[in-house]
Design a protein around this motif. Structure first.
Motif, PDB file in Angstrom:
ATOM      1  N   ILE A  71      -9.955   8.370   3.664  1.00 19.71           N
ATOM      2  CA  ILE A  71      -9.498   9.080   4.866  1.00 19.71           C
ATOM      3  C   ILE A  71      -8.893   8.095   5.859  1.00 19.71           C
ATOM      4  CG2 ILE A  71     -11.555   8.992   6.320  1.00 19.71           C
ATOM      5  CD1 ILE A  71      -9.644  12.207   5.638  1.00 19.71           C
ATOM      6  N   THR A  72      -9.431   6.861   5.906  1.00 18.38           N
ATOM      7  CA  THR A  72      -8.890   5.833   6.795  1.00 18.38           C
ATOM      8  C   THR A  72      -7.511   5.395   6.343  1.00 18.38           C
ATOM      9  OG1 THR A  72     -11.125   5.028   7.304  1.00 18.38           O
ATOM     10  CG2 THR A  72      -9.284   3.544   7.789  1.00 18.38           C
ATOM     11  N   SER A  73      -7.323   5.283   5.037  1.00 15.79           N
ATOM     12  CA  SER A  73      -6.014   4.895   4.494  1.00 15.79           C
ATOM     13  C   SER A  73      -4.952   5.935   4.849  1.00 15.79           C
ATOM     14  CB  SER A  73      -6.113   4.744   2.971  1.00 15.79           C
ATOM     15  OG  SER A  73      -4.849   4.487   2.413  1.00 15.79           O
ATOM     16  N   ILE A  74      -5.291   7.211   4.702  1.00 15.21           N
ATOM     17  CA  ILE A  74      -4.358   8.295   5.054  1.00 15.21           C
ATOM     18  C   ILE A  74      -4.075   8.279   6.551  1.00 15.21           C
ATOM     19  CG2 ILE A  74      -4.038  10.802   5.127  1.00 15.21           C
ATOM     20  CD1 ILE A  74      -5.787  10.958   2.592  1.00 15.21           C
ATOM     21  N   LEU A  75      -5.133   8.109   7.341  1.00  8.85           N
ATOM     22  CA  LEU A  75      -4.996   8.098   8.802  1.00  8.85           C
ATOM     23  C   LEU A  75      -4.065   6.984   9.254  1.00  8.85           C
ATOM     24  CD1 LEU A  75      -5.880   8.967  11.676  1.00  8.85           C
ATOM     25  CD2 LEU A  75      -7.833   7.427  11.432  1.00  8.85           C
ATOM     26  N   ARG A  76      -4.259   5.781   8.696  1.00  4.14           N
ATOM     27  CA  ARG A  76      -3.436   4.631   9.094  1.00  4.14           C
ATOM     28  C   ARG A  76      -1.953   4.895   8.805  1.00  4.14           C
ATOM     29  NH1 ARG A  76      -6.046   1.337   6.402  1.00  4.14           N
ATOM     30  NH2 ARG A  76      -4.677   1.082   4.599  1.00  4.14           N
TER      31      ARG A  76
ATOM     32  N   PRO B 118      10.929  -3.191  11.914  1.00  5.71           N
ATOM     33  CA  PRO B 118      11.452  -2.949  10.566  1.00  5.71           C
ATOM     34  C   PRO B 118      10.353  -2.676   9.542  1.00  5.71           C
ATOM     35  CG  PRO B 118      12.611  -4.789  11.573  1.00  5.71           C
ATOM     36  CD  PRO B 118      11.506  -4.430  12.504  1.00  5.71           C
ATOM     37  N   GLN B 119       9.223  -3.386   9.662  1.00 11.33           N
ATOM     38  CA  GLN B 119       8.134  -3.194   8.706  1.00 11.33           C
ATOM     39  C   GLN B 119       7.563  -1.780   8.792  1.00 11.33           C
ATOM     40  OE1 GLN B 119       7.208  -5.009   6.235  1.00 11.33           O
ATOM     41  NE2 GLN B 119       5.453  -3.773   5.634  1.00 11.33           N
ATOM     42  N   ASP B 120       7.400  -1.266  10.027  1.00 12.32           N
ATOM     43  CA  ASP B 120       6.906   0.105  10.206  1.00 12.32           C
ATOM     44  C   ASP B 120       7.899   1.114   9.641  1.00 12.32           C
ATOM     45  OD1 ASP B 120       4.632  -0.796  11.410  1.00 12.32           O
ATOM     46  OD2 ASP B 120       5.224  -0.285  13.450  1.00 12.32           O
ATOM     47  N   LEU B 121       9.170   0.876   9.876  1.00 10.62           N
ATOM     48  CA  LEU B 121      10.207   1.777   9.365  1.00 10.62           C
ATOM     49  C   LEU B 121      10.249   1.755   7.840  1.00 10.62           C
ATOM     50  CD1 LEU B 121      12.974   0.961  11.977  1.00 10.62           C
ATOM     51  CD2 LEU B 121      11.975   3.225  11.601  1.00 10.62           C
ATOM     52  N   PHE B 122      10.062   0.568   7.255  1.00  7.98           N
ATOM     53  CA  PHE B 122      10.052   0.476   5.790  1.00  7.98           C
ATOM     54  C   PHE B 122       8.866   1.256   5.224  1.00  7.98           C
ATOM     55  CE2 PHE B 122       8.474  -1.556   1.907  1.00  7.98           C
ATOM     56  CZ  PHE B 122       9.570  -1.348   1.077  1.00  7.98           C
ATOM     57  N   GLN B 123       7.687   1.047   5.824  1.00  4.41           N
ATOM     58  CA  GLN B 123       6.506   1.774   5.353  1.00  4.41           C
ATOM     59  C   GLN B 123       6.701   3.279   5.490  1.00  4.41           C
ATOM     60  OE1 GLN B 123       3.485  -0.759   7.676  1.00  4.41           O
ATOM     61  NE2 GLN B 123       2.371  -0.290   5.814  1.00  4.41           N
ATOM     62  N   ALA B 124       7.255   3.694   6.627  1.00  2.89           N
ATOM     63  CA  ALA B 124       7.494   5.121   6.850  1.00  2.89           C
ATOM     64  C   ALA B 124       8.481   5.691   5.832  1.00  2.89           C
ATOM     65  CB  ALA B 124       8.014   5.356   8.271  1.00  2.89           C
ATOM     66  N   SER B 125       9.474   4.888   5.456  1.00  2.00           N
ATOM     67  CA  SER B 125      10.487   5.361   4.499  1.00  2.00           C
ATOM     68  C   SER B 125       9.905   5.552   3.104  1.00  2.00           C
ATOM     69  CB  SER B 125      11.660   4.372   4.438  1.00  2.00           C
ATOM     70  OG  SER B 125      11.279   3.171   3.790  1.00  2.00           O
ATOM     71  N   GLN B 126       8.769   4.904   2.814  1.00  5.62           N
ATOM     72  CA  GLN B 126       8.149   5.019   1.491  1.00  5.62           C
ATOM     73  C   GLN B 126       7.139   6.162   1.408  1.00  5.62           C
ATOM     74  OE1 GLN B 126       9.371   2.814  -0.991  1.00  5.62           O
ATOM     75  NE2 GLN B 126      10.731   2.536   0.773  1.00  5.62           N
ATOM     76  N   MET B 127       6.886   6.806   2.520  1.00  2.67           N
ATOM     77  CA  MET B 127       5.867   7.872   2.552  1.00  2.67           C
ATOM     78  C   MET B 127       6.451   9.226   2.172  1.00  2.67           C
ATOM     79  SD  MET B 127       3.873   6.781   6.045  1.00  2.67           S
ATOM     80  CE  MET B 127       3.398   5.076   6.350  1.00  2.67           C
ATOM     81  N   LYS B 128       5.569  10.063   1.627  1.00  4.85           N
ATOM     82  CA  LYS B 128       5.958  11.428   1.268  1.00  4.85           C
ATOM     83  C   LYS B 128       4.874  12.383   1.758  1.00  4.85           C
ATOM     84  CE  LYS B 128       8.454  10.108  -2.956  1.00  4.85           C
ATOM     85  NZ  LYS B 128       8.491  10.261  -4.441  1.00  4.85           N
ATOM     86  N   PHE B 129       5.303  13.436   2.420  1.00  6.06           N
ATOM     87  CA  PHE B 129       4.325  14.405   2.907  1.00  6.06           C
ATOM     88  C   PHE B 129       3.601  15.078   1.748  1.00  6.06           C
ATOM     89  CE2 PHE B 129       7.015  14.062   6.706  1.00  6.06           C
ATOM     90  CZ  PHE B 129       6.032  13.905   7.671  1.00  6.06           C
ATOM     91  N   GLU B 130       4.287  15.224   0.609  1.00 11.58           N
ATOM     92  CA  GLU B 130       3.661  15.834  -0.565  1.00 11.58           C
ATOM     93  C   GLU B 130       2.478  14.992  -1.039  1.00 11.58           C
ATOM     94  OE1 GLU B 130       6.835  14.902  -0.459  1.00 11.58           O
ATOM     95  OE2 GLU B 130       7.963  16.777  -0.270  1.00 11.58           O
ATOM     96  N   ASP B 131       2.625  13.657  -0.954  1.00 17.19           N
ATOM     97  CA  ASP B 131       1.534  12.768  -1.375  1.00 17.19           C
ATOM     98  C   ASP B 131       0.332  12.903  -0.450  1.00 17.19           C
ATOM     99  OD1 ASP B 131       3.148  11.883  -3.413  1.00 17.19           O
ATOM    100  OD2 ASP B 131       3.710   9.994  -2.421  1.00 17.19           O
ATOM    101  N   PHE B 132       0.597  12.958   0.863  1.00 18.48           N
ATOM    102  CA  PHE B 132      -0.492  13.134   1.815  1.00 18.48           C
ATOM    103  C   PHE B 132      -1.236  14.447   1.547  1.00 18.48           C
ATOM    104  CE2 PHE B 132       2.195  10.454   4.813  1.00 18.48           C
ATOM    105  CZ  PHE B 132       1.390   9.344   4.679  1.00 18.48           C
TER     106      PHE B 132
END
Length: 351
Positions: free
Chosen positions: A93-98, A191-205
């Motif tokens: 849950i912490t990993s998802i939250l972060r 840039p690092q935050d933007l890169f991480q955000a670009s790799q995320m998918k709402f379907e995965d969450f």
């Protein structure tokens, strides 16, 4: 049993009292994975039953003896499942939250960040100025995001600098009071935050939260089984500890589901405000479609931002040194007293 150097009583105590000081979670997980399955226990129990009272009966071998002893721990499988899930729930849950917090922070920064709006305003203003002779392109009210990564490719007539480097320099000199100082703060999302955000998918969450919810329900069912079938002596402290955990976990999971829904809504609103359209095959705009453009732009912007800040810092140091030099020279002037040469002074000298 030979490799972990533990007695069965240690395992028994760890499982019933939920005490990981002697038997750690990794060992418990190994025990859980190697527990006897139903058909294996049937074979072991049949052998014990058939050997009872026989003098020449073969004893159980070490592995079977080990599995049999594990099975004698009340509700071993159910208890260990709950203990292991409790240990991994917080981490999951912490990993998802972060990740969701990074996504939400980036979205809010791009949507309402004053510095972001100032940078975009400069891009529009300089773009319109450069296209001033063109009636259709020189009076634009906005631009598409795919222009941002291309700013570095627009060069000056003497090829000495790009439009991006000029915008960065202009921004620092006219909009940032701390430019050239250590207190200067980068105006765009990192840039690092933007890169991480670009790799995320709402379907995965959503999938991860569904799995957590399913496992939480399973943990609740296993807890109920243990409490119903255990003696009063073996029921505690398992019941109180699991009841407390299940209550907190349910609240945390519901909170995280709400936060994810809010973040998804913010993201879609951001996509609309930037007029970003879904790519072919997408039902809606994905984080990768929106943030990959911003990641490239922010990376280029930060490179120029660092260089320009260093130049301005050198300018400030040089100005400070010059001011100090002038002040020092002024302080070194000696004012010599003026000797009187008039008649009055000469008469005074005689007397």
């Amino acid at each position: 049993m030979s490799s972990i150097h533990l007695d069965m009583k240690d395992i028994h105590n760890a499982v019933l009292n939920m005490d990981n000081t002697v038997v750690d979670l990794e060992t418990l997980h190994a025990l859980y994975e190697n527990r006897a399955q139903a058909d294996e226990m049937d074979g072991i129990n049949k052998h014990i039953k058939s050997s009872k009272g026989k003098e020449d009966a073969k004893p159980l071998d070490k592995p079977e003896q080990f599995l049999f002893q594990l099975s004698q721990i009340p509700n071993f499988s159910e208890r260990v499942f709950c203990i292991l899930f409790q240990s991994t729930f917080h981490e999951c849950i912490t990993s998802i939250l972060r990740k969701v917090e990074i996504l939400q922070r980036v979205c809010k920064n791009l949507q309402t960040g004053e510095c972001v709006l100032q940078v975009l305003g400069l891009v529009l203003a300089f773009g319109n100025f450069m296209n001033g002779g063109n009636r259709s392109r020189g009076q634009a009210d906005g631009f598409t995001l795919d222009i941002l990564p291309k700013l570095k490719d627009v060069k000056s007539s003497d090829n000495s600098q790009s439009l991006l480097s000029y915008i960065v320099a202009y921004y620092l000199r006219h909009f940032d009071e701390d430019a050239g100082r250590e207190t200067c703060v980068y105006p765009l999302p990192e840039p690092q935050d933007l890169f991480q955000a670009s790799q995320m998918k709402f379907e995965d969450f959503q999938r991860d939260l569904r799995k957590l919810k399913k496992d939480l329900n399973a943990c609740s069912s296993e807890t109920e089984k243990v409490c119903q079938s255990s003696s009063e002596e073996d029921r505690q402290p398992f019941k109180d500890k699991m009841d407390e955990f299940l209550s907190k976990a349910k609240t945390e999971l519901e909170t995280q589901e709400e936060q994810l829904a809010d973040t998804h809504k913010i993201f879609l609103e951001l996509s609309v405000s930037f007029s970003v359209k879904p790519k072919a095959g997408e039902k809606e705009v994905s984080p990768n479609t929106l943030f990959s453009v911003w990641h490239e732009f922010s990376t280029d912007f930060k490179d120029h931002w660092k260089k320009q800040n260093k130049l301005m810092l050198k300018e400030r140091v040089k100005m400070a040194e010059e001011s100090f030099k002038q002040a020092k020279e002024k302080a070194s002037y000696n004012v010599k007293p003026k000797h009187a040469t008039g008649i009055k002074a000469k008469l005074g000298q005689k007397f």
